[in-house]
Write a protein that holds these residues in place. Structure first.
Motif, PDB file in Angstrom:
ATOM      1  N   GLU A   6       0.663  -1.386  -0.456  1.00 41.33           N
ATOM      2  CA  GLU A   6       0.090   0.041  -0.123  1.00 41.33           C
ATOM      3  C   GLU A   6       1.190   1.419   0.199  1.00 41.33           C
ATOM      4  O   GLU A   6       0.949   2.356  -0.053  1.00 41.33           O
ATOM      5  N   ARG A   7       2.251   1.755  -0.487  1.00 39.09           N
ATOM      6  CA  ARG A   7       3.288   2.485   0.368  1.00 39.09           C
ATOM      7  C   ARG A   7       2.853   3.070  -1.054  1.00 39.09           C
ATOM      8  O   ARG A   7       3.302   2.877  -2.400  1.00 39.09           O
ATOM      9  N   ARG A   8       2.624   4.713  -1.390  1.00 38.35           N
ATOM     10  CA  ARG A   8       3.098   5.155  -1.750  1.00 38.35           C
ATOM     11  C   ARG A   8       3.777   6.353  -1.378  1.00 38.35           C
ATOM     12  O   ARG A   8       4.576   6.590  -0.568  1.00 38.35           O
ATOM     13  N   PRO A   9       4.730   6.837  -3.069  1.00 37.46           N
ATOM     14  CA  PRO A   9       5.514   7.452  -3.227  1.00 37.46           C
ATOM     15  C   PRO A   9       4.783   9.279  -1.586  1.00 37.46           C
ATOM     16  O   PRO A   9       3.847   9.518  -1.435  1.00 37.46           O
ATOM     17  N   ILE A  10       6.300   9.715  -0.621  1.00 37.00           N
ATOM     18  CA  ILE A  10       5.614  10.352  -0.202  1.00 37.00           C
ATOM     19  C   ILE A  10       5.576  11.812  -0.791  1.00 37.00           C
ATOM     20  O   ILE A  10       7.170  12.196  -1.082  1.00 37.00           O
ATOM     21  N   THR A  11       4.737  12.570  -0.715  1.00 37.10           N
ATOM     22  CA  THR A  11       4.877  14.368  -0.922  1.00 37.10           C
ATOM     23  C   THR A  11       4.409  15.334  -0.210  1.00 37.10           C
ATOM     24  O   THR A  11       4.758  16.051  -0.835  1.00 37.10           O
TER      25      THR A  11
END
Length: 344
Positions: A6-11
């Motif tokens: 579920e991890r997505r790039p942190i923005t």
């Protein structure tokens, strides 16, 4: 903890700022490779040594590829002549570490560059570096420990001299022995005598492997030198049998993602295998290698991994605890560093 899938790039900028400000443990930092170019230029000017060729117009280090980098590295190191020079270098390097939130660091030191492998001279250099490190710990709050490295492309005989220097000065500050240099020259097993000498002196062991050569190089470092850590090790990734061997044996990788991308080992951070290795159960840590040479810092490494792989505060806490567990320092030092990590 989030499901890994579920991890997505942190923005989110606030979260990125929190991540950048986390206290950090670094295990793979070349001492001379941490020298700010302005420091080396200033020292060269004082000594009237012309090394202008190793700098770009903007003052940064200039080189074409990894092997040219080794030449530039040695040229930069050539102006470091005295114990006092190395003490000043120690202060400059630790100022950068402190700015980046590093609370504990292990740095690679080579007797070849500190007294030409002579034991008496090495003791003088080491004492000067240690005194500067202790002052920096009082003033800046960053703890430094030393790991002697032999230089692979200098050959096995010079490695024995480096190992002797390490064995004779092993203790609570000089805590490890390893190997750096050109991975394309010789075999890991050629240096077994030196690693055995260091082991018998009570030093913990690491070796550069799997930065340029493939999985077999990593396997040979583990099996032929019996190290507990690997510098880089990322080229093990294509061979899952080697990856699983690292996980099963609890070998810790000193991973330097920014260095690997800058030198072209991988085309971009998203293509780097550090996230895959971690998910596969390998103990991975994060370091800068030679930060001013590769235009990176520990803050930049953390931000890059957060943006590329969605690593959040939980994962970086895990990474730092892994690094502290793998650190070569004594239990009292680890306990003090752990308090700093936990306070965050």
């Amino acid at each position: 903890m989030k499901d890994e899938d579920e991890r997505r790039p942190i923005t989110d900028e606030e979260q990125l700022d929190r991540i950048a400000r986390l206290p950090k443990v670094e295990l793979h930092l070349h001492f001379e490779g941490g020298a700010p170019p302005a420091f080396i230029r200033g020292l060269a000017k004082q000594k009237k040594v012309d090394i202008a060729r190793i700098f770009n117009e903007d003052g940064s280090y200039a080189y074409r590829d990894f092997w040219h980098f080794l030449e530039v590295y040695e040229a930069a190191t050539s102006v470091l002549k005295t114990p006092e020079d190395f003490a000043r270098l120690c202060t400059a390097v630790l100022e950068e570490s402190a700015k980046n939130g590093v609370v504990y660091s292990e740095t690679f030191l080579s007797p070849d560059f500190c007294g030409g492998g002579d034991l008496g001279a090495w003791r003088e250099y080491l004492q000067a570096i240690r005194e500067a490190a202790e002052a920096a710990e009082r003033d800046m709050g960053v703890t430094l420990r030393g790991v002697v490295t032999c230089i692979r492309h200098f050959g096995p005989e010079k490695a024995k001299r480096a190992a002797l220097c390490a064995a004779e000065t092993a203790g609570d500050w000089l805590v490890g022995f390893g190997m750096a240099g050109d991975e394309k020259q010789g075999k890991q097993r050629d240096f077994a005598y030196s690693f055995d000498m260091a082991r018998e002196a009570g030093l913990r062991l690491t070796s550069h492997a799997g930065e340029w050569n493939g999985p077999q190089e990593v396997r040979e470092a583990v099996e032929d030198l019996r190290v507990e850590r690997i510098g880089h090790g990322v080229r093990a990734a294509p061979d899952l049998a080697v990856v699983d061997m690292l996980a099963e044996r609890g070998i810790t990788l000193e991973v330097c993602p920014g260095s690997n991308v800058f030198l072209g080992v991988y085309p971009a951070l998203r293509a780097h295998p550090i996230d895959m290795l971690r998910k596969r159960g390998v103990k991975v840590t994060v370091s800068t290698d030679d930060p001013p040479f590769f235009h990176t810092s520990m803050r930049q490494e953390y931000l890059g991994l957060a943006r590329a792989f969605g690593w959040d505060e939980e994962i970086f806490a895990e990474i730092n605890r892994t690094a502290l567990d793998a650190a070569f320092c004594d239990a009292a030092t680890k306990e003090a560093v752990l308090k700093k990590l936990e306070q965050a």
